[in-house]
Write a protein that holds these residues in place. Sequence first.
Motif, PDB file in Angstrom:
ATOM      1  N   LEU B 115       0.812  -1.219   0.000  1.00 29.01           N
ATOM      2  CA  LEU B 115       0.000   0.000   0.000  1.00 29.01           C
ATOM      3  C   LEU B 115       0.845   1.268   0.000  1.00 29.01           C
ATOM      4  O   LEU B 115       0.454   2.291  -0.556  1.00 29.01           O
ATOM      5  CB  LEU B 115      -0.915   0.015   1.235  1.00 29.01           C
ATOM      6  N   LEU B 202      -6.685   8.593  14.371  1.00 26.32           N
ATOM      7  CA  LEU B 202      -5.680   9.644  14.493  1.00 26.32           C
ATOM      8  C   LEU B 202      -4.485   9.367  13.598  1.00 26.32           C
ATOM      9  O   LEU B 202      -4.198   8.223  13.253  1.00 26.32           O
ATOM     10  CB  LEU B 202      -5.201   9.747  15.952  1.00 26.32           C
ATOM     11  N   PHE B 214      -0.097  15.809  15.670  1.00 27.29           N
ATOM     12  CA  PHE B 214      -1.086  14.749  15.489  1.00 27.29           C
ATOM     13  C   PHE B 214      -2.496  15.317  15.533  1.00 27.29           C
ATOM     14  O   PHE B 214      -2.746  16.412  16.015  1.00 27.29           O
ATOM     15  CB  PHE B 214      -0.906  13.623  16.503  1.00 27.29           C
ATOM     16  N   GLY B 215      -3.408  14.520  14.990  1.00 29.77           N
ATOM     17  CA  GLY B 215      -4.804  14.927  14.951  1.00 29.77           C
ATOM     18  C   GLY B 215      -5.601  13.906  14.159  1.00 29.77           C
ATOM     19  O   GLY B 215      -5.094  12.844  13.795  1.00 29.77           O
ATOM     20  N   GLU B 216      -6.856  14.257  13.890  1.00 30.15           N
ATOM     21  CA  GLU B 216      -7.711  13.364  13.125  1.00 30.15           C
ATOM     22  C   GLU B 216      -7.254  13.345  11.662  1.00 30.15           C
ATOM     23  O   GLU B 216      -6.655  14.304  11.186  1.00 30.15           O
ATOM     24  CB  GLU B 216      -9.166  13.835  13.173  1.00 30.15           C
ATOM     25  N   LYS B 217      -7.554  12.257  10.951  1.00 29.31           N
ATOM     26  CA  LYS B 217      -7.332  12.257   9.509  1.00 29.31           C
ATOM     27  C   LYS B 217      -8.175  13.373   8.894  1.00 29.31           C
ATOM     28  O   LYS B 217      -9.268  13.677   9.375  1.00 29.31           O
ATOM     29  CB  LYS B 217      -7.741  10.912   8.919  1.00 29.31           C
ATOM     30  N   ALA B 218      -7.650  13.935   7.805  1.00 31.38           N
ATOM     31  CA  ALA B 218      -8.276  15.134   7.255  1.00 31.38           C
ATOM     32  C   ALA B 218      -9.484  14.809   6.379  1.00 31.38           C
ATOM     33  O   ALA B 218      -9.479  13.836   5.630  1.00 31.38           O
ATOM     34  CB  ALA B 218      -7.258  15.908   6.432  1.00 31.38           C
ATOM     35  N   SER B 219     -10.482  15.651   6.480  1.00 30.82           N
ATOM     36  CA  SER B 219     -11.628  15.604   5.564  1.00 30.82           C
ATOM     37  C   SER B 219     -12.218  16.997   5.452  1.00 30.82           C
ATOM     38  O   SER B 219     -12.260  17.756   6.429  1.00 30.82           O
ATOM     39  CB  SER B 219     -12.700  14.640   6.075  1.00 30.82           C
ATOM     40  N   ASN B 225      -8.700  18.734  14.764  1.00 28.45           N
ATOM     41  CA  ASN B 225      -7.756  19.499  15.572  1.00 28.45           C
ATOM     42  C   ASN B 225      -6.331  19.118  15.219  1.00 28.45           C
ATOM     43  O   ASN B 225      -6.084  18.021  14.705  1.00 28.45           O
ATOM     44  CB  ASN B 225      -7.965  19.222  17.070  1.00 28.45           C
ATOM     45  N   SER B 290       0.610  18.335   0.833  1.00 25.87           N
ATOM     46  CA  SER B 290       1.381  17.169   0.372  1.00 25.87           C
ATOM     47  C   SER B 290       1.993  17.407  -1.007  1.00 25.87           C
ATOM     48  O   SER B 290       2.817  16.614  -1.459  1.00 25.87           O
ATOM     49  CB  SER B 290       0.486  15.932   0.324  1.00 25.87           C
ATOM     50  N   ASP B 323     -10.423  15.185   0.337  1.00 29.18           N
ATOM     51  CA  ASP B 323     -11.150  13.946   0.028  1.00 29.18           C
ATOM     52  C   ASP B 323     -11.154  13.611  -1.471  1.00 29.18           C
ATOM     53  O   ASP B 323     -10.813  12.493  -1.875  1.00 29.18           O
ATOM     54  CB  ASP B 323     -12.603  14.040   0.520  1.00 29.18           C
ATOM     55  N   PHE B 326      -7.718  12.562  -2.896  1.00 35.10           N
ATOM     56  CA  PHE B 326      -7.272  11.230  -2.453  1.00 35.10           C
ATOM     57  C   PHE B 326      -8.094  10.114  -3.106  1.00 35.10           C
ATOM     58  O   PHE B 326      -7.595   9.029  -3.366  1.00 35.10           O
ATOM     59  CB  PHE B 326      -7.357  11.108  -0.929  1.00 35.10           C
ATOM     60  N   LYS B 327      -9.376  10.390  -3.366  1.00 36.92           N
ATOM     61  CA  LYS B 327     -10.224   9.372  -3.996  1.00 36.92           C
ATOM     62  C   LYS B 327      -9.940   9.229  -5.481  1.00 36.92           C
ATOM     63  O   LYS B 327     -10.236   8.189  -6.071  1.00 36.92           O
ATOM     64  CB  LYS B 327     -11.707   9.756  -3.850  1.00 36.92           C
ATOM     65  N   GLY B 328      -9.423  10.290  -6.073  1.00 36.06           N
ATOM     66  CA  GLY B 328      -9.241  10.273  -7.529  1.00 36.06           C
ATOM     67  C   GLY B 328     -10.408  10.901  -8.255  1.00 36.06           C
ATOM     68  O   GLY B 328     -10.479  10.853  -9.479  1.00 36.06           O
ATOM     69  N   VAL B 329     -11.327  11.511  -7.508  1.00 34.68           N
ATOM     70  CA  VAL B 329     -12.402  12.271  -8.152  1.00 34.68           C
ATOM     71  C   VAL B 329     -11.802  13.467  -8.865  1.00 34.68           C
ATOM     72  O   VAL B 329     -12.217  13.851  -9.961  1.00 34.68           O
ATOM     73  CB  VAL B 329     -13.423  12.754  -7.091  1.00 34.68           C
TER      74      VAL B 329
END
Lengths: 227, 386
Positions: B115, B202, B214-219, B225, B290, B323, B326-329
Motif C-alpha cells: 500500500l 488519528l 497529530f490529529g484526526e485524519k483530514a476531511s 484538531n 502534500s 477527500d 485522495f479518492k481520484g475524483v
Amino acid sequence: MKLFKKIFLIIILAGVVSLGLALGAKGQTAPSVWITWRAATYTPADYRGRTLPIDNSNIVAAVDVLDRGRFVDLSQQTIYWYVNDSYVNGGTGMTRTVISVPGAADRGGLSIRVSLPDYAGGIAKTMPISVLSPQVIIQAPATESSNKFTIRGLPFYFNVDSKNNLNFAWDVAGNKPSTYNDPELLNITLDSATRGGTNIPISLNVTNPNGTFETAEANVSITYQPQ
Amino acid sequence: MKRVLIISGVVVIAALIIAAGIYLRTRRPAPAAQPSPAAGVPGGLPSAGEIPGSTGAGGGASTGTSAEISINKPALGYVVLPSGEIRYVQPDGQVVRLTSVSSTVLSTTKISDVLDAKFSFDGRKVLVKAGDSTYIRWSVYDIDKNSWRQLSIDAADANWSPRDYRIAYFARRVSSASLTLFDLSFNSSRPRTLLTLNGEDLTVSWAGSQRLLFGEKASAYVPGNLWKYDLQNGALSLLREASPGMSVSWGNGDSGILFTGRASSRGGTLSLINKDGVELQTFSFTTLASKCNFFTVGTSTLERIVCAVPRDTRSFSLAALPDDYFKGVLNTVDSFYVVDPRAGSLTPLPAATALGADASQISVRNNRVYFINKADGKLYGANLGN
C-alpha cells in the motif's frame, strides 16, 4: 517622607494585584475537550482520507480532555453522550460510545455532544459530523493507446468490512464483463476492429446486498487512440 | 524605615517581573498582522489565477533535455541520494537501486498488496505497509544488511523521523490509541509509548526531529484538531482547533505549510505557520500541503519551498479537499514553483511544469526536483534552474 511611603504602598498593592491576576489567569486556563470518532464504513486500504459515515452505519466516538498540559485520566469521571441533543449513553468512565447513525431523515449531519458535569465545574463539547452517501469512483484514463488495459473501480462509504461483500456490476459499451480475483479490477480487451477515436462508455454499479438502498454508480468514457 | 521601603520596593519589582513573565508565557501568541499578499503588491505572491506560465488545464509540452522520466516503471516510494543514486520500491515490493550506469534489484522479495513505502532520511531503510482494509502488515528493509524485519505493530499509518531511524505512529488498542515511537536502528529495539489517548482515527507526522504533530485524519466534511507534542519535555499544546481538511508539510526548521479546508467543504487555503501554529503568511495560490516540500541549496540553511500547484484553479477550488483528490475524483495537472518565504517571491519551474504531471512525493536533490506522477505512478525529474 509620608508621600514617599504612600507611593511605595501603592506600588506594593499594585504588584500584589498584578501577581494575583497573572497567577489566576494561569490557573484558569480552560480544559480542552476533544471528541474523536471512527466511522465503521468501507474505504479502500490505500485511501489516505477520512472514512465517513452513511445512514445506518455505526460510529465509535471517544473523548479526551487536555488540562494543564496533560491528557486527563477520565476513568472516574461521569460522562454523558448525546446525539442531536438526545441522550444516548453515559456513566462513570464512559470515554467511548457506539452511535448508530439515524436513517435518511437526518441525512446531512449529526451533532455529537459529550458532557462531563463533574469535571472543573462542568465541561462539554459538541462535534458536527457530516453524513454522506455511498460513492464509487472509476479510475481510468481519458484516452487509451493500447487495446488491452485495466481499470479500477473503488467503492467508498459502504456499510461493509470488505469489498468482497459488495456486488460489482460493470458495463462496457453494453457488455457485462466479469471480474476474476479482485472485483475492483476490470481487464478490458478491445476488438481488433475497434477504430481509433472510438469512445468506450463504461459504468460501474456497486451495491451492498445487505444494505437497504446502499448503492452507487459511476460512469466514464475512454477514447481509444492507438499510436 | 527607609531600609524596609527599599526592600519592599525590590520585592514589588521582582513580583512585577515574575507576573509579566508568567503572563507572557501563558498567553497565546497573536497571529501576525501580515496581510495576505496580493498580486501586484511588492513582495507579494501572485494570485492563483495569475500564476506566471499557467496555461490552464491540460498537459504541457515537453522541453526536452531538462525534464525527463527518471524511472519508466511505477514506484510507490523513492529517495534520491546526494550521489544521484535513486532507490525506489516497486508495487510488487521489490527494492531497486538505479545509478547512471546500472539498475540493481536490492531486494528480490515480492510482497503482496503493498500500500505504501517510505524511505528513511538517508535512504538506507524502507518502511513498507501492506495489506487490505481488514488487516495491515508493516515491515522494514535494511538495505545495508539486505534483511527484512516484520514489525508487530497495529497502526494505520507510520512516519520516519526526518533525521534518524525512529518512526512515529498511533498504536491501536482495544479502547485506546497510544502515540508511539519505535527506534528501528537496532533489531532488538522495542516501541516506546509516549501518550495514551481514547482518540479514534488519528494520524501523526513529524515537525522537525523533536516535535510531533497529530490529529484526526483530514476531511473537508468534518472539523479536526492539530496538536503538537514536544519530545524533549513532553509538552502538549493545541495548534489548531475545529478546522476542516487540515494537513501539514514540515521542513527541518521551525516552519511548516498548512492546508486548511473551508467551512463550505470546497477548496481551501495554504499558509506558512511557525512551530506555535501562528500564521506567518497566507499564500495567494492554493494546493495541498502534500504537494509542497522544503529544501535547501548547497550549504545554505535557509529553507525554500517547492510546490506543485494545480493549473485548473476553478476545479480545485470547487473540490472537497483533500477527500476528492485522495479518492481520484479530482486529478490535477500541476505547474511548479519555488517559494522563497523570506523574500515573498515565487519562481516558476518551466521544465517541471512542462511535464504536465499530477505531482506527489516532491523532493529536491542536486538542483533537480523529483516527484511521482500520480497519473502513471512513475518517477520524474526536472532541473530547478533554467
